[in-house]
Scaffold this motif. Structure first.
Motif, short mmCIF file in Angstrom:
data_model
loop_
_atom_site.label_atom_id
_atom_site.label_comp_id
_atom_site.label_asym_id
_atom_site.label_seq_id
_atom_site.Cartn_x
_atom_site.Cartn_y
_atom_site.Cartn_z
N ALA A 397 48.07 54.27 47.40
CA ALA A 397 46.76 54.74 47.84
C ALA A 397 45.84 53.59 48.25
O ALA A 397 44.94 53.77 49.07
CB ALA A 397 46.10 55.56 46.72
N TYR A 398 46.08 52.41 47.69
CA TYR A 398 45.22 51.26 47.98
C TYR A 398 45.79 50.37 49.08
O TYR A 398 45.28 49.27 49.29
CB TYR A 398 45.00 50.44 46.70
CG TYR A 398 43.92 51.00 45.81
CD1 TYR A 398 42.64 50.45 45.80
CD2 TYR A 398 44.17 52.08 44.96
CE1 TYR A 398 41.64 50.96 44.99
CE2 TYR A 398 43.18 52.60 44.15
CZ TYR A 398 41.91 52.03 44.16
OH TYR A 398 40.93 52.54 43.37
N GLU A 399 46.81 50.82 49.76
CA GLU A 399 47.47 49.98 50.74
C GLU A 399 46.51 49.52 51.85
O GLU A 399 46.52 48.37 52.28
CB GLU A 399 48.65 50.73 51.34
CG GLU A 399 49.54 49.88 52.22
CD GLU A 399 50.82 50.61 52.60
OE1 GLU A 399 51.09 50.72 53.81
OE2 GLU A 399 51.54 51.07 51.69
N GLU A 400 45.67 50.44 52.35
CA GLU A 400 44.72 50.09 53.41
C GLU A 400 43.68 49.08 52.92
O GLU A 400 43.37 48.11 53.61
CB GLU A 400 44.00 51.35 53.90
CG GLU A 400 44.85 52.28 54.73
CD GLU A 400 44.05 53.46 55.23
OE1 GLU A 400 42.84 53.54 54.92
OE2 GLU A 400 44.62 54.31 55.93
N LEU A 401 43.15 49.34 51.74
CA LEU A 401 42.08 48.49 51.21
C LEU A 401 42.61 47.16 50.71
O LEU A 401 41.90 46.16 50.68
CB LEU A 401 41.35 49.24 50.08
CG LEU A 401 40.14 48.58 49.45
CD1 LEU A 401 39.04 48.38 50.50
CD2 LEU A 401 39.61 49.41 48.28
N GLY A 402 43.87 47.16 50.33
CA GLY A 402 44.44 45.98 49.69
C GLY A 402 44.58 46.25 48.21
O GLY A 402 43.60 46.56 47.53
N ASP A 403 45.81 46.19 47.72
CA ASP A 403 46.04 46.52 46.32
C ASP A 403 45.15 45.67 45.43
O ASP A 403 45.08 44.44 45.58
CB ASP A 403 47.52 46.32 45.97
CG ASP A 403 48.39 47.38 46.62
OD1 ASP A 403 48.12 48.56 46.42
OD2 ASP A 403 49.33 47.01 47.35
N PRO A 404 44.44 46.29 44.51
CA PRO A 404 43.39 45.62 43.76
C PRO A 404 43.92 44.71 42.65
O PRO A 404 45.08 44.80 42.25
CB PRO A 404 42.61 46.78 43.15
CG PRO A 404 43.65 47.84 42.93
CD PRO A 404 44.60 47.70 44.10
N ILE A 405 43.05 43.84 42.17
CA ILE A 405 43.33 43.11 40.94
C ILE A 405 43.04 44.09 39.80
O ILE A 405 41.89 44.36 39.47
CB ILE A 405 42.45 41.85 40.83
CG1 ILE A 405 42.79 40.88 41.95
CG2 ILE A 405 42.65 41.18 39.47
CD1 ILE A 405 41.93 39.64 41.96
N SER A 406 44.09 44.64 39.23
CA SER A 406 43.90 45.71 38.25
C SER A 406 44.08 45.24 36.81
O SER A 406 43.77 45.97 35.87
CB SER A 406 44.89 46.85 38.52
OG SER A 406 46.23 46.43 38.33
N ASN A 407 44.60 44.02 36.64
CA ASN A 407 44.78 43.46 35.30
C ASN A 407 44.16 42.06 35.30
O ASN A 407 44.55 41.21 36.10
CB ASN A 407 46.27 43.40 34.94
CG ASN A 407 46.53 42.83 33.56
OD1 ASN A 407 47.42 42.00 33.37
ND2 ASN A 407 45.76 43.25 32.57
N ILE A 408 43.20 41.85 34.42
CA ILE A 408 42.41 40.61 34.45
C ILE A 408 42.34 40.00 33.06
O ILE A 408 41.68 40.53 32.16
CB ILE A 408 40.98 40.87 34.96
CG1 ILE A 408 41.01 41.55 36.34
CG2 ILE A 408 40.18 39.57 35.03
CD1 ILE A 408 39.67 42.07 36.79
N THR A 409 43.04 38.91 32.86
CA THR A 409 42.93 38.15 31.62
C THR A 409 42.74 36.69 32.01
O THR A 409 42.74 36.33 33.19
CB THR A 409 44.20 38.30 30.75
OG1 THR A 409 45.31 37.71 31.43
CG2 THR A 409 44.50 39.76 30.46
N VAL A 410 42.57 35.84 31.01
CA VAL A 410 42.40 34.42 31.29
C VAL A 410 43.65 33.84 31.93
O VAL A 410 43.58 32.99 32.82
CB VAL A 410 42.04 33.66 29.99
CG1 VAL A 410 42.17 32.17 30.19
CG2 VAL A 410 40.62 34.00 29.55
N SER A 411 44.81 34.30 31.51
CA SER A 411 46.08 33.72 31.97
C SER A 411 46.67 34.44 33.18
O SER A 411 47.62 33.94 33.79
CB SER A 411 47.10 33.72 30.84
OG SER A 411 47.32 35.03 30.36
N LYS A 413 45.78 37.30 36.62
CA LYS A 413 44.97 38.22 37.41
C LYS A 413 45.85 38.74 38.54
O LYS A 413 46.36 37.96 39.34
CB LYS A 413 43.73 37.52 37.97
CG LYS A 413 42.72 37.08 36.94
CD LYS A 413 41.54 36.36 37.59
CE LYS A 413 40.51 35.94 36.55
NZ LYS A 413 41.05 34.95 35.61
N GLY A 414 46.05 40.04 38.59
CA GLY A 414 46.90 40.58 39.63
C GLY A 414 46.94 42.10 39.60
O GLY A 414 46.34 42.75 38.73
#
Length: 465
Positions: A397-411, A413-414
Motif C-alpha cells: 500500500a505504501y509503494e507509491e509513497l515509499g515504504d515508511p520507516i516503521s521500526n525506530i530504535t537507536v540501533s 531504523k527501517g
C-alpha cells in the motif's frame, strides 16, 4: 484531582490543639499530575487542606526520585514510607511546577509542631493529551478531494496494522533511552487505544498482543463495534496476533491459523535445519463478507440471482525477528501464500498485514511483490529444490509513497511492517503519512509520544466492482 488530606473543616484554636495532640501520618493521597510536554508550561499545585492552615502549620514541597510506574500501589507505598532522598523545593502552600519535574515524584507535606499530619504524593508525567492523527496522503490515482474512507459506504474500508510492543518485551535494557514510566503498560496501553480510536479502522491487525491484555483490555474497549480473532504464539510465548473487524461492514465467514513451527516437518531428515524453524511464529487467515446497505431480504434475493458476494481474505502475521534467519522468514512467507492459494482464487480480494521483519530489499519483499524469487542469496542453496512462486498479484500500500520507516530504535531504523493488497480487486484511496523525522527523542521509540518501537500504518481502500 486535588484531594483533601482529612475531612475536618473547623479552624478553631481548640481543634488545632487537638490536631497537635493527635498528630500522626495520614494515609498518603496520590495524584497523577500531567504536565504538558510539548511546551515548557508550568502549572500551580495547590492541594486542599482542612483545617485552614494557620501559622502553626508548615507546608513543604519535596522532589523525590524518578518513578517507574505511577499506577503501582507498591511504588506508592515505598515512596510514602521513604524518608531520605527528598529534596526540599518550597515552603509555600502552592508550588509552581517546572519542566525539570517531569518523571519525578513530588511530595506535599504538612507538619504541625514539627510532626507530619498529612502528605500527598504527586507523579509528574507528560500529558498524552488527545492524540492528533497524522494526515492521509491520497493515492496518485485518487483525487485529493476524495475522503480517506466513508463510514457509511460499504465499498470503502480502512485497514490498520500495528506492532504494539508486548509488555513482556518492553524493558529498560532493550530501550534504555525511554523513560521508565513511559515503558509501563499502564502508560502505553492508553496511547495505543487512543490511536485506534483516532483512526477507527474497519480492520485492525495487531502483533505482539499478550493474551491477558487482549482479553482484559482490547476486547472490552473494542467489543461495541468489533468482532475479533486471536492466536497466541506457540509454546511458552506470551504474545500473539489479533484481528478486529467492524461488524457494521463485514460478516464473519471463517478463519484458520498457521503455526510456522510446522515447516520443520519438511526438513525432518536434517534435524539441524528443522530446528531453525522452531521460532513459535504464527499467522491468522480470516475470511469476511462485505455487508450491503440493503436489507437482509434484498441481500438474500441478490444471492439467489447468482451475483457473487464480495468477500475478503485478511491475513495478520508476525515473522521471525532474527536478521540472520532470512531463509526462515522466506519459508514462513511462502507458507502464508501457499495456504492462501489453497483457499482463494487469483481474482479474490486479499489484504495481508503484519510485522514481516524484512526490509524492502529482502527476499521476503521480492517474493510478495513479484510472485517469485529471481535468485536465492548465498548460503541458501539448500532451498534450490523448493519452488518459490505465487500468482496472487500483491502490492504494498505504501509503494507509491515509499515504504515508511516503521521500526525506530537507536540501533535500527527501517521498514519492517507492510499492508499488502490485491490491486485487481481493491483501489487504494490513501495511506497514512510517514512519521516525520525529529518526532522521536534520542533517536528511538518508544518514548512519551510513541508507545511502541513500531509505527502504526493505515490504508484506505475501495472495492472494485
Amino acid at each position: 484531582i486535588l484531594m483533601g488530606l482529612n475531612n475536618s473543616k473547623t479552624t478553631t484554636e481548640s481543634q488545632e490543639a487537638e490536631a497537635k495532640e493527635k498528630a500522626e501520618i495520614k494515609p498518603t493521597k496520590v495524584v497523577i499530575f500531567r504536565l504538558f510536554r510539548q511546551v515548557p508550561v508550568s502549572c500551580s499545585l495547590s492541594p486542599s487542606f482542612s483545617p485552614v492552615l494557620s501559622t502553626e502549620f508548615k507546608t513543604l514541597w519535596f522532589r523525590g526520585p524518578l518513578f517507574v510506574d505511577p499506577y503501582s500501589k507498591t511504588e506508592v507505598q515505598k515512596l510514602s514510607s521513604m524518608t531520605d532522598g527528598w529534596t526540599l523545593l518550597s515552603k509555600e502552600r502552592t508550588y509552581k511546577t517546572v519542566p525539570e519535574d517531569l518523571g519525578f515524584a513530588l511530595k506535599y507535606q504538612v507538619e504541625y509542631s514539627d510532626q507530619v499530619v498529612g502528605s500527598k504524593i504527586f507523579f509528574v508525567i507528560p500529558d498524552q493529551g488527545k492524540y492528533v492523527p497524522r494526515k492521509f496522503i491520497p493515492s496518485k490515482s485518487t483525487h485529493s478531494e476524495t475522503p480517506p474512507t466513508n463510514p457509511t459506504n460499504p465499498d470503502t474500508f480502512s485497514v490498520m496494522t500495528y506492532n504494539i510492543l508486548a509488555e513482556c518485551y518492553a524493558d529498560a535494557y532493550t530501550f534504555p533511552y525511554c523513560p521508565e514510566y513511559a515503558l509501563t503498560w499502564n502508560f502505553r496501553k492508553q496511547a495505543i487505544i487512543d490511536r485506534i480510536y483516532s483512526y477507527r479502522p474497519d480492520i485492525l491487525c495487531m502483533q505482539e498482543v499478550q493474551q491477558s491484555e487482549h482479553d482484559n483490555f482490547f476486547v472490552p474497549n473494542l467489543k461495541e463495534k468489533y468482532s475479533f480473532a486471536y492466536k497466541k504464539r506457540s509454546h511458552f510465548k506470551d504474545d500473539g496476533c489479533s484481528i478486529f473487524w467492524n461488524n457494521e461492514k463485514f460478516r464473519y465467514l471463517s478463519h484458520f491459523t498457521i503455526d510456522f513451527n510446522d515447516i520443520s516437518k519438511t526438513f525432518q531428515k536434517t534435524p539441524d535445519l528443522a530446528a531453525r524453524f522452531q521460532t513459535n511464529n504464527i499467522a491468522i487467515i480470516l475470511h469476511l463478507e462485505k455487508k450491503s446497505e440493503k436489507s437482509e431480504k434484498n441481500e438474500k434475493n441478490e444471492k439467489n440471482s447468482g451475483k457473487k458476494p464480495e468477500r475478503l481474505y485478511v491475513v495478520n502475521t508476525h515473522l521471525f525477528w532474527n536478521p540472520e534467519y532470512s531463509d526462515v522468514k522466506l519459508m514462513q512467507a511462502r507458507d502464508i501464500l501457499l495456504r492462501l492459494m489453497e483457499v482463494a482464487s487469483d481474482s479474490d480480494t486479499i489484504v495481508i498485514c503484519g510485522d514481516f521483519n524484512s526490509m524492502p530489499s529482502s527476499l521476503v519483499y521480492e517474493f510478495f511483490r513479484f510472485g517469485r524469487i529471481k535468485k536465492l542469496e548465498a548460503g541458501l542453496e539448500y532451498y534450490c529444490g523448493i519452488e518459490f512462486k505465487h500468482s496472487l498479484n500483491l502490492r504494498s500500500a505504501y509503494e507509491e509513497l515509499g515504504d515508511p520507516i516503521s521500526n525506530i530504535t537507536v540501533s535500527f531504523k527501517g521498514c519492517l511492517d507492510y499492508i499488502w493488497y490485491t490491486p485487481g480487486s481493491l483501489k487504494l484511496i490513501s495511506v497514512l503519512e510517514n512519521l516525520k523525522e525529529g518526532l522521536h527523542n534520542d533517536g528511538g521509540i518508544p518514548n512519551q509520544d510513541h508507545p511502541s518501537d513500531h509505527v502504526e500504518l493505515v490504508a484506505n481502500f475501495q472495492f472494485i466492482s
